[in-house]
Scaffold this motif. Structure first.
Motif: not given
Length: 208
Positions: A112-121
């Protein structure tokens, strides 16, 4: 190696995963994929029962039961491929660093995906703290995230060049990150405050 040192796990370029007995020198579990691209990344659970595999050319992450060889789940595709994997010391979380600028934290063994952490690259590295409460990631900056709620705790630009990897000290108080040519940055894991930079006269650091 598993934490009991009785087995260890390998992955071939073609993606075959083998779990080996230290006593008998024989494979006690294997998984041979029908397809899915080159897999050069391997991350095993502390007890040696499960393994995650991925690679820049595979675009997916597979989580395997090493005893049966069955695929418990497959995640992706991740456009551009996967750069790194890390499993928490207690074996309940898996982190995925991807070319598409995300770091994903999965619950294990459900996937199960708990968190998708967005980055600049693109994300080059992921590493859990020893207690599993913090995840360090590298894109253009070194970032620290709360694994319980996915919140960004801090981020720090360490050098004009992107950090290429990070590790926690065994007590979880420091993070070491490879930056620039021949430099290792030390930062406080709780605040991101710099604790100094190590300079080497040797070739650029490629692993921590």
């Amino acid at each position: 190696f598993a934490e009991d040192s009785e087995t260890f796990t390998t992955v071939s370029q073609g993606g075959q995963v083998c779990c080996w007995s230290v006593d008998s020198y024989e494979a006690v579990g294997t998984h041979t994929p029908a397809n899915g691209g080159t897999r050069t990344l391997l991350e095993t659970s502390p007890d040696g029962r499960y393994a995650a595999t991925a690679g820049l050319n595979s675009h997916t992450v597979r989580y395997l039961d090493l005893t049966s060889g069955h695929v418990l789940f497959e995640k992706g595709p991740y456009p551009g491929g996967v750069h790194a994997l890390d499993q928490s010391n207690v074996g309940t979380l898996l982190a995925i660093a991807a070319e598409n600028g995300t770091a994903t934290i999965l619950e294990l063994p459900s996937g199960k995906a708990l968190h998708v952490l967005q980055h600049e690259s693109y994300v080059d590295s992921v590493k859990f703290s020893p207690d599993g409460r913090t995840l360090a990631t590298c894109d253009r900056q070194l970032c620290a995230w709360d694994t319980a709620n996915g919140d960004l705790l801090w981020k720090r630009r360490l050098h004009e060049a992107n950090p290429r990897g990070a590790v926690f000290s065994p007590d979880g108080r420091l993070i070491a990150a490879a930056v620039g040519n021949n430099k290792i940055a030390l930062v406080d894991a709780s605040s991101g405050v710099s604790r100094g930079t190590l300079q080497s006269d040797q070739e650029p650091t490629t692993s921590l």
